[in-house]
Write a protein that holds these residues in place. Structure first.
Motif, PDB file in Angstrom:
ATOM      1  N   VAL A  58      11.070   6.985 -47.001  1.00 21.56           N
ATOM      2  CA  VAL A  58      10.636   6.350 -45.777  1.00 21.56           C
ATOM      3  C   VAL A  58      11.640   5.519 -45.351  1.00 21.56           C
ATOM      4  N   LYS A  59      12.091   5.480 -44.135  1.00 17.57           N
ATOM      5  CA  LYS A  59      13.470   4.729 -43.665  1.00 17.57           C
ATOM      6  C   LYS A  59      13.046   3.530 -42.806  1.00 17.57           C
ATOM      7  N   LEU A  60      13.357   2.592 -42.926  1.00 20.57           N
ATOM      8  CA  LEU A  60      13.305   1.271 -42.040  1.00 20.57           C
ATOM      9  C   LEU A  60      14.664   0.981 -41.584  1.00 20.57           C
ATOM     10  N   THR A  61      14.979   1.338 -40.404  1.00 15.98           N
ATOM     11  CA  THR A  61      16.258   0.978 -39.648  1.00 15.98           C
ATOM     12  C   THR A  61      16.392  -0.110 -38.761  1.00 15.98           C
ATOM     13  N   PHE A  62      17.187  -1.235 -39.153  1.00 17.65           N
ATOM     14  CA  PHE A  62      17.590  -2.217 -38.437  1.00 17.65           C
ATOM     15  C   PHE A  62      18.480  -1.948 -37.121  1.00 17.65           C
ATOM     16  N   MET A  63      18.083  -2.350 -35.865  1.00 21.41           N
ATOM     17  CA  MET A  63      18.791  -2.075 -34.923  1.00 21.41           C
ATOM     18  C   MET A  63      20.418  -2.622 -35.095  1.00 21.41           C
ATOM     19  N   TYR A  64      20.519  -3.857 -35.261  1.00 27.83           N
ATOM     20  CA  TYR A  64      21.657  -4.903 -35.616  1.00 27.83           C
ATOM     21  C   TYR A  64      21.870  -5.095 -36.851  1.00 27.83           C
ATOM     22  N   GLY A  65      21.207  -4.468 -37.856  1.00 26.21           N
ATOM     23  CA  GLY A  65      21.635  -4.777 -39.371  1.00 26.21           C
ATOM     24  C   GLY A  65      22.747  -5.115 -39.745  1.00 26.21           C
ATOM     25  N   ALA A  66      23.852  -4.788 -39.284  1.00 29.15           N
ATOM     26  CA  ALA A  66      25.314  -4.867 -39.710  1.00 29.15           C
ATOM     27  C   ALA A  66      25.680  -6.288 -39.464  1.00 29.15           C
ATOM     28  N   GLN A  67      24.785  -7.034 -38.524  1.00 29.60           N
ATOM     29  CA  GLN A  67      25.179  -8.325 -38.120  1.00 29.60           C
ATOM     30  C   GLN A  67      24.360  -9.381 -38.926  1.00 29.60           C
ATOM     31  N   LEU A  68      23.261  -8.870 -39.657  1.00 29.28           N
ATOM     32  CA  LEU A  68      22.415  -9.579 -40.367  1.00 29.28           C
ATOM     33  C   LEU A  68      22.674 -10.033 -41.833  1.00 29.28           C
ATOM     34  N   PRO A  69      22.521 -11.246 -42.402  1.00 32.07           N
ATOM     35  CA  PRO A  69      22.696 -11.714 -43.710  1.00 32.07           C
ATOM     36  C   PRO A  69      21.781 -10.907 -44.527  1.00 32.07           C
ATOM     37  N   ASP A  70      22.043 -10.572 -45.667  1.00 35.45           N
ATOM     38  CA  ASP A  70      21.364  -9.704 -46.542  1.00 35.45           C
ATOM     39  C   ASP A  70      21.705 -10.121 -48.113  1.00 35.45           C
ATOM     40  N   PRO A  71      21.274 -11.308 -48.266  1.00 34.88           N
ATOM     41  CA  PRO A  71      21.563 -11.658 -49.508  1.00 34.88           C
ATOM     42  C   PRO A  71      20.737 -11.181 -50.897  1.00 34.88           C
ATOM     43  N   ASP A  72      19.763 -10.460 -50.399  1.00 34.03           N
ATOM     44  CA  ASP A  72      18.880  -9.887 -51.482  1.00 34.03           C
ATOM     45  C   ASP A  72      19.166  -8.394 -51.521  1.00 34.03           C
ATOM     46  N   LYS A  73      20.315  -7.806 -50.763  1.00 32.99           N
ATOM     47  CA  LYS A  73      20.684  -6.511 -50.897  1.00 32.99           C
ATOM     48  C   LYS A  73      19.553  -5.548 -50.530  1.00 32.99           C
ATOM     49  N   LEU A  74      18.550  -5.681 -49.613  1.00 34.49           N
ATOM     50  CA  LEU A  74      17.880  -4.874 -48.972  1.00 34.49           C
ATOM     51  C   LEU A  74      18.144  -3.802 -48.569  1.00 34.49           C
ATOM     52  N   PHE A  75      19.453  -3.411 -47.755  1.00 38.57           N
ATOM     53  CA  PHE A  75      20.116  -2.523 -47.262  1.00 38.57           C
ATOM     54  C   PHE A  75      20.715  -1.623 -48.303  1.00 38.57           C
ATOM     55  N   ASN A  76      20.392  -0.433 -48.159  1.00 39.95           N
ATOM     56  CA  ASN A  76      21.131   0.501 -49.035  1.00 39.95           C
ATOM     57  C   ASN A  76      21.612   1.656 -48.428  1.00 39.95           C
ATOM     58  N   THR A  77      21.597   1.766 -46.974  1.00 38.10           N
ATOM     59  CA  THR A  77      22.169   2.908 -46.252  1.00 38.10           C
ATOM     60  C   THR A  77      22.664   2.375 -45.058  1.00 38.10           C
ATOM     61  N   GLY A  78      23.565   3.322 -44.287  1.00 43.43           N
ATOM     62  CA  GLY A  78      24.051   3.041 -43.101  1.00 43.43           C
ATOM     63  C   GLY A  78      25.176   2.133 -42.850  1.00 43.43           C
ATOM     64  N   PHE A  79      25.730   2.133 -44.159  1.00 45.96           N
ATOM     65  CA  PHE A  79      26.987   1.230 -44.033  1.00 45.96           C
ATOM     66  C   PHE A  79      28.059   1.830 -43.690  1.00 45.96           C
ATOM     67  N   GLU A  80      28.142   3.198 -43.009  1.00 49.84           N
ATOM     68  CA  GLU A  80      29.422   3.719 -42.319  1.00 49.84           C
ATOM     69  C   GLU A  80      29.506   3.592 -40.985  1.00 49.84           C
ATOM     70  N   GLY A  81      28.498   2.920 -40.307  1.00 43.99           N
ATOM     71  CA  GLY A  81      28.421   2.352 -38.790  1.00 43.99           C
ATOM     72  C   GLY A  81      28.851   0.919 -38.753  1.00 43.99           C
ATOM     73  N   ASN A  82      28.965   0.551 -37.460  1.00 39.06           N
ATOM     74  CA  ASN A  82      29.241  -0.974 -37.038  1.00 39.06           C
ATOM     75  C   ASN A  82      28.228  -1.637 -36.768  1.00 39.06           C
ATOM     76  N   VAL A  83      27.040  -1.000 -36.325  1.00 37.93           N
ATOM     77  CA  VAL A  83      25.807  -1.925 -35.690  1.00 37.93           C
ATOM     78  C   VAL A  83      24.607  -1.550 -36.629  1.00 37.93           C
ATOM     79  N   ARG A  84      24.074  -0.474 -37.066  1.00 35.90           N
ATOM     80  CA  ARG A  84      22.696  -0.557 -37.700  1.00 35.90           C
ATOM     81  C   ARG A  84      22.954  -0.351 -39.442  1.00 35.90           C
ATOM     82  N   ARG A  85      21.876  -0.978 -40.061  1.00 31.95           N
ATOM     83  CA  ARG A  85      21.756  -0.864 -41.194  1.00 31.95           C
ATOM     84  C   ARG A  85      20.356  -0.298 -41.638  1.00 31.95           C
ATOM     85  N   ALA A  86      20.112   0.382 -42.601  1.00 33.24           N
ATOM     86  CA  ALA A  86      18.902   0.952 -42.910  1.00 33.24           C
ATOM     87  C   ALA A  86      18.321   0.546 -44.554  1.00 33.24           C
TER      88      ALA A  86
END
Length: 143
Positions: A64-92
């Protein structure tokens, strides 16, 4: 059928762990802010919005994938994002069978996405006013 009803149907049709996972994510997202709107876009994707898109949920064959539209601009201190790092906008966040998500951290991420959307929309709202004022000054100079 409303977007919320379509999401209900999608979850119901996912009879394995993915339906339960998507339902749990949805519950956390909606609990993060009472003004979040559910939408159904792109021929079958649940979308959660407030002042712009926050996140898109999808059930794939093994995740199950949850993609954040502007995830690259969001703070993620708990390291929830685990994919989508190759792009400049989204994170998932990709969740696999048996994975658990930190509910508190997810809600914080949702609230940060809302704040970003609101900041973007307030900047957009200010730009036309500046252009209108500049146009009025130019018209006044010609007169």
């Amino acid at each position: 059928m409303t977007a919320s009803e379509r999401i209900d149907q999608m979850i119901e049709d996912l009879t394995d762990w993915r339906g339960k996972t998507l339902a749990s994510l949805r519950k956390s997202i909606l609990a993060a802010d009472s003004e979040i709107i559910e939408e159904w876009k792109w021929m079958g994707s649940p979308v959660w919005s407030r002042d712009g898109i926050i996140a898109v949920g999808n059930a794939h064959k093994g995740k199950v994938k949850l993609t954040f539209m502007y995830g690259a601009q969001l703070p993620d201190p708990d390291k929830l994002f685990n994919t989508g790092f190759e792009g400049n906008v989204r994170r998932a966040i990709d969740l696999f069978e048996g994975d658990k998500i930190n509910d508190r951290a997810l809600k914080a991420l949702i609230r940060a996405a809302i704040e970003l959307n609101q900041a973007k929309s307030s900047k957009t709202a200010k730009k036309p006013a500046k252009k209108a004022a500049a146009g009025a000054r130019a018209t006044a100079k010609k007169a």
